[in-house]
Scaffold this motif. Structure first.
Motif, PDB file in Angstrom:
ATOM      1  N   LYS A  10      48.960 -50.391 142.307  1.00 30.60           N
ATOM      2  CA  LYS A  10      48.553 -49.015 142.740  1.00 30.60           C
ATOM      3  C   LYS A  10      48.855 -48.007 141.713  1.00 30.60           C
ATOM      4  N   ASP A  11      49.907 -47.907 141.302  1.00 28.61           N
ATOM      5  CA  ASP A  11      50.249 -47.032 140.101  1.00 28.61           C
ATOM      6  C   ASP A  11      49.617 -47.006 138.816  1.00 28.61           C
ATOM      7  N   LYS A  12      49.064 -48.182 138.649  1.00 32.23           N
ATOM      8  CA  LYS A  12      47.979 -48.250 137.454  1.00 32.23           C
ATOM      9  C   LYS A  12      46.613 -47.823 137.670  1.00 32.23           C
ATOM     10  N   LYS A  13      46.346 -47.642 139.049  1.00 38.75           N
ATOM     11  CA  LYS A  13      44.885 -47.396 139.050  1.00 38.75           C
ATOM     12  C   LYS A  13      44.375 -45.814 138.843  1.00 38.75           C
ATOM     13  N   ILE A  14      45.608 -45.087 139.069  1.00 41.78           N
ATOM     14  CA  ILE A  14      45.594 -43.432 138.775  1.00 41.78           C
ATOM     15  C   ILE A  14      46.535 -43.252 137.856  1.00 41.78           C
ATOM     16  N   ARG A  15      46.212 -42.694 136.529  1.00 42.32           N
ATOM     17  CA  ARG A  15      47.544 -42.272 135.865  1.00 42.32           C
ATOM     18  C   ARG A  15      47.087 -40.975 135.215  1.00 42.32           C
ATOM     19  N   TYR A  16      48.098 -40.065 134.926  1.00 39.73           N
ATOM     20  CA  TYR A  16      48.037 -38.829 134.487  1.00 39.73           C
ATOM     21  C   TYR A  16      49.167 -38.390 133.491  1.00 39.73           C
ATOM     22  N   GLY A  17      48.870 -37.335 132.765  1.00 35.12           N
ATOM     23  CA  GLY A  17      49.811 -36.884 131.868  1.00 35.12           C
ATOM     24  C   GLY A  17      50.388 -35.589 132.425  1.00 35.12           C
ATOM     25  N   ASN A  18      50.592 -34.452 131.485  1.00 35.03           N
ATOM     26  CA  ASN A  18      51.243 -33.234 132.098  1.00 35.03           C
ATOM     27  C   ASN A  18      50.306 -32.562 133.056  1.00 35.03           C
ATOM     28  N   PHE A  19      50.795 -31.828 133.845  1.00 40.72           N
ATOM     29  CA  PHE A  19      50.066 -30.851 134.720  1.00 40.72           C
ATOM     30  C   PHE A  19      50.887 -29.530 135.073  1.00 40.72           C
ATOM     31  N   THR A  20      50.109 -28.668 135.236  1.00 40.53           N
ATOM     32  CA  THR A  20      50.782 -27.159 135.760  1.00 40.53           C
ATOM     33  C   THR A  20      49.734 -26.772 136.950  1.00 40.53           C
ATOM     34  N   LEU A  21      50.725 -26.155 138.067  1.00 40.25           N
ATOM     35  CA  LEU A  21      50.061 -25.762 139.227  1.00 40.25           C
ATOM     36  C   LEU A  21      50.782 -24.486 139.487  1.00 40.25           C
ATOM     37  N   ALA A  22      49.856 -23.537 139.912  1.00 36.81           N
ATOM     38  CA  ALA A  22      50.323 -22.095 140.304  1.00 36.81           C
ATOM     39  C   ALA A  22      49.564 -21.597 141.330  1.00 36.81           C
ATOM     40  N   ALA A  23      50.264 -21.198 142.409  1.00 36.35           N
ATOM     41  CA  ALA A  23      49.712 -20.558 143.464  1.00 36.35           C
ATOM     42  C   ALA A  23      50.705 -19.525 144.048  1.00 36.35           C
ATOM     43  N   LYS A  24      49.790 -18.405 144.918  1.00 36.36           N
ATOM     44  CA  LYS A  24      50.303 -17.484 145.355  1.00 36.36           C
ATOM     45  C   LYS A  24      49.983 -17.407 147.042  1.00 36.36           C
ATOM     46  N   ASN A  25      50.906 -16.846 147.800  1.00 32.80           N
ATOM     47  CA  ASN A  25      50.582 -16.433 149.107  1.00 32.80           C
ATOM     48  C   ASN A  25      50.605 -17.667 150.097  1.00 32.80           C
TER      49      ASN A  25
ATOM     50  N   ASP B 223      56.926 -21.700 160.625  1.00 35.83           N
ATOM     51  CA  ASP B 223      55.969 -21.410 159.489  1.00 35.83           C
ATOM     52  C   ASP B 223      57.180 -21.331 158.108  1.00 35.83           C
ATOM     53  N   LEU B 224      56.500 -21.835 156.823  1.00 37.74           N
ATOM     54  CA  LEU B 224      57.088 -21.520 155.690  1.00 37.74           C
ATOM     55  C   LEU B 224      56.154 -20.862 155.090  1.00 37.74           C
ATOM     56  N   TRP B 225      56.637 -19.933 153.942  1.00 38.57           N
ATOM     57  CA  TRP B 225      55.665 -18.922 153.217  1.00 38.57           C
ATOM     58  C   TRP B 225      56.502 -18.846 152.001  1.00 38.57           C
ATOM     59  N   VAL B 226      55.634 -18.922 150.907  1.00 39.96           N
ATOM     60  CA  VAL B 226      55.914 -18.785 149.471  1.00 39.96           C
ATOM     61  C   VAL B 226      55.308 -17.783 148.725  1.00 39.96           C
ATOM     62  N   ASN B 227      55.694 -16.605 148.257  1.00 38.14           N
ATOM     63  CA  ASN B 227      54.993 -15.589 147.468  1.00 38.14           C
ATOM     64  C   ASN B 227      54.224 -16.073 146.348  1.00 38.14           C
ATOM     65  N   SER B 228      55.170 -17.081 145.538  1.00 43.54           N
ATOM     66  CA  SER B 228      54.494 -17.585 144.148  1.00 43.54           C
ATOM     67  C   SER B 228      55.325 -18.965 143.749  1.00 43.54           C
ATOM     68  N   ILE B 229      54.192 -19.735 143.370  1.00 43.51           N
ATOM     69  CA  ILE B 229      54.743 -21.213 143.209  1.00 43.51           C
ATOM     70  C   ILE B 229      54.165 -21.430 141.508  1.00 43.51           C
ATOM     71  N   GLN B 230      55.263 -22.085 140.638  1.00 44.33           N
ATOM     72  CA  GLN B 230      55.070 -22.663 139.707  1.00 44.33           C
ATOM     73  C   GLN B 230      55.512 -24.056 139.487  1.00 44.33           C
ATOM     74  N   ILE B 231      54.631 -24.988 139.162  1.00 41.56           N
ATOM     75  CA  ILE B 231      55.071 -26.661 139.128  1.00 41.56           C
ATOM     76  C   ILE B 231      54.496 -26.951 138.000  1.00 41.56           C
ATOM     77  N   THR B 232      55.398 -27.868 137.091  1.00 43.27           N
ATOM     78  CA  THR B 232      54.956 -28.748 136.176  1.00 43.27           C
ATOM     79  C   THR B 232      55.647 -30.076 136.438  1.00 43.27           C
ATOM     80  N   ASN B 233      55.338 -31.035 135.467  1.00 42.90           N
ATOM     81  CA  ASN B 233      55.742 -32.433 135.504  1.00 42.90           C
ATOM     82  C   ASN B 233      57.328 -32.399 135.856  1.00 42.90           C
ATOM     83  N   ASP B 234      58.210 -31.552 135.068  1.00 37.67           N
ATOM     84  CA  ASP B 234      59.656 -31.635 134.948  1.00 37.67           C
ATOM     85  C   ASP B 234      60.278 -30.536 135.951  1.00 37.67           C
ATOM     86  N   ASN B 235      59.624 -29.508 136.194  1.00 40.42           N
ATOM     87  CA  ASN B 235      60.323 -28.139 136.820  1.00 40.42           C
ATOM     88  C   ASN B 235      59.271 -27.690 137.845  1.00 40.42           C
ATOM     89  N   ALA B 236      60.105 -26.909 138.907  1.00 38.24           N
ATOM     90  CA  ALA B 236      59.351 -26.312 140.059  1.00 38.24           C
ATOM     91  C   ALA B 236      60.060 -25.036 140.203  1.00 38.24           C
TER      92      ALA B 236
END
Length: 522
Positions: free
Chosen positions: A185-200, A210-223
């Motif tokens: 399963k873990d070999k079917k989909i593989r990927y390298g680095n990623f970045t995710l950013a979201a607001k509100n 309810d959970l609210w977050v004003n700003s999100i920054q996520i990478t492979n190593d840190n969030a």
């Protein structure tokens, strides 16, 4: 111009014309092929597109204003409704497609996605993944996938109520490899680095909160989650009317939550795991309210060791640190009285080995705080998650404490008025999920307990006199030494929280210190 030159010119013109015509024809063939593929999709999937532009020489493809609607196969209810400005594919590798049975793409860019997805909890997540992979026949390699300026909404399948809202979402994923023929399963989909950013971001985590977050920054190593809030969606009075059994009302705000040195994925047993070297919670403020007038929740309450041990995924947080926290607990017992309140301010805490992956290593919790605005308190708590007997040790050290500051809690909740000064208090609780022992020593001065009448205002002179006959008002005549107390076999009420268990021990310890002989047990 010579005849030879004319022939060469004619040949070049013909070649150019053939190239142009071929290019046009190939572009048209590919565009028609894509249109045919879209038309041949299952009836449950409808795709519309304003235009399809293909350039065979650059390997670029653009779908303008695509709209995707996916319906349930049996109910015909819309599951996914998505519109986009464009989908761009750049540098599509035709050679790999024709000769290596592989689709290779340099970039896939999804612009201005607006999507509504209806989540059906009855459908297993594995079914979604299998359905996706079953549609793919070739190996796919994409150097970069980018989702820009997206607006994503996830709703509940049956009620259409919002589960998750991300109105400003950006995502980039590099070195994607999809191999449907891979054995694991873990070999079917593989990927390298990623970045995710979201607001509100808004996430409905259950029917009450309810959970609210004003700003999100996520990478492979840190969030990093900024302006993090967890709130009960009803006010206290309305909440109490809705509840069938008592439950905490939450108002939690954290300026910043950070996960450092993250690692997550699936292990060989296909179990999800999440690990982090350090979690930081900066400027935590929490108000927790419990209305005791609501019917008791008599379900069994697990200790924290059991809760961690019973997680259905692997969790390993090397350390969790709270900086500059403030926690208030309010409890309402009487209709005509305000809720009693306990405040912990200037709180700093460090928790190590939090999770279910540390085998025989102990989970350690150390808290330093100010209690009721005038006294220092230090707590040291440890237990082993892997220990199925759930043995624990809970130690506390309370500094100079004026008992009158507890009146706003003890008067409305216990009809008790305390007076005097606790100069120093130490206690150690050791126990298991059923019973425990407390050892306590205290130094105090002019301690007095006043029992109030039912109205909580007037003193019950008779009961107050009787109680104080048994209480030593000072720790000793010189007011220098400690009085000691012990209580064995303190029974836990398994329908109440861990902190109720701590309170039962403290109460037993206080009774022993103040009404016993005050001597240390050999």
């Amino acid at each position: 111009m010579s005849r030879k030159q004319k022939k060469i010119g004619i040949i070049i013109a013909i070649v150019l014309l053939v190239i142009v015509a071929s290019t046009f024809a190939l572009n048209l063939i590919i565009e028609n092929k894509i249109a045919t593929v879209i038309d041949d999709l299952p009836k449950s999937v409808k795709v519309e597109c304003q235009s399809i532009d293909v350039n065979v020489w650059t390997g670029n493809l653009e779908l303008a204003s695509p709209k995707v609607v996916v319906s349930g196969k049996t109910t015909n209810k819309t599951i996914l409704d998505a519109t986009l400005k464009t989908i761009e594919i750049n540098n599509l590798g035709y050679w790999d497609y024709l000769f290596n049975d592989k689709i290779s793409v340099e970039t896939l860019i999804i612009n201005r996605l607006v999507a509504t997805y209806k989540h059906n909890p009855k459908v297993n997540n594995d079914d979604y993944e299998k359905g996706f992979l079953n549609q793919i026949k070739q190996i796919i390699a994409i150097e970069k996938i980018a989702i820009t300026n997206a607006d994503v909404l996830i709703t509940e399948y049956d009620t259409d109520s919002t589960l998750l809202s991300m109105p400003k979402f950006n995502f980039e994923l590099n070195d994607v490899q999809i191999n449907p023929k891979a054995s694991k399963k873990d070999k079917k989909i593989r990927y390298g680095n990623f970045t995710l950013a979201a607001k509100n971001l808004k996430w409905t985590i259950n029917e009450f909160d309810d959970l609210w977050v004003n700003s999100i920054q996520i990478t492979n190593d840190n969030a990093t989650f900024s302006d993090f809030k967890l709130k009960t969606k009803y006010d206290k009075a309305e909440y109490s009317e809705i509840l069938k059994t008592e439950r905490d009302h939450f108002d939690l705000h954290i300026d910043e939550v950070k996960f450092l040195d993250m690692n997550f994925g699936f292990n060989d047993n296909k179990t999800f795991y999440f690990k982090s070297g350090k979690v930081l919670l900066n400027s935590l403020k929490a108000e927790i309210y419990r209305d005791k007038l609501v019917a008791d929740d008599e379900t069994y309450k697990k200790l924290y060791g059991t809760l961690l041990r019973d997680l259905d995924f692997e969790l390993g947080l090397n350390s969790v640190e709270i900086r500059n926290g403030k926690v208030s607990y309010l409890e309402k017992v009487n209709v005509d009285e305000k809720a009693g309140r306990l405040d912990f301010t200037a709180m700093n805490a460090i928790m190590t080995n939090v999770g279910n992956t540390y085998l025989n290593e102990s989970t350690l919790i150390k808290v330093n705080s100010t209690f009721m605005e005038n006294s220092s308190i230090e707590v040291n708590w440890n237990f082993k998650v892997a220990d199925t007997t759930d043995q624990f040790v809970f130690k506390a050290n309370l500094g100079l404490f004026k008992a009158v500051t507890m009146d706003q809690f003890t008067k409305p909740n216990l009809n008790v008025d305390l007076n005097g000064e606790l100069q120093q208090t130490y206690f150690t609780i050791s126990g298991n999920p059923s019973t425990s022992r407390i050892d306590m020593k205290m130094k105090y001065d002019d301690f007095e307990v006043l029992i109030l009448k039912k109205d909580g205002k007037e003193k019950n002179k008779f009961l107050s006199t009787i109680v104080n006959l048994f209480i030593s008002k000072d720790s000793d005549d010189e007011k220098k030494a400690f009085r000691y107390g012990q209580a064995e076999g303190v029974e836990r009420d398994v329908t109440k929280s861990v902190f109720n268990y701590v309170w039962l021990n403290i109460r037993s310890g206080l009774l022993s210190v103040m009404t016993g002989d005050g001597k240390k047990e050999n």
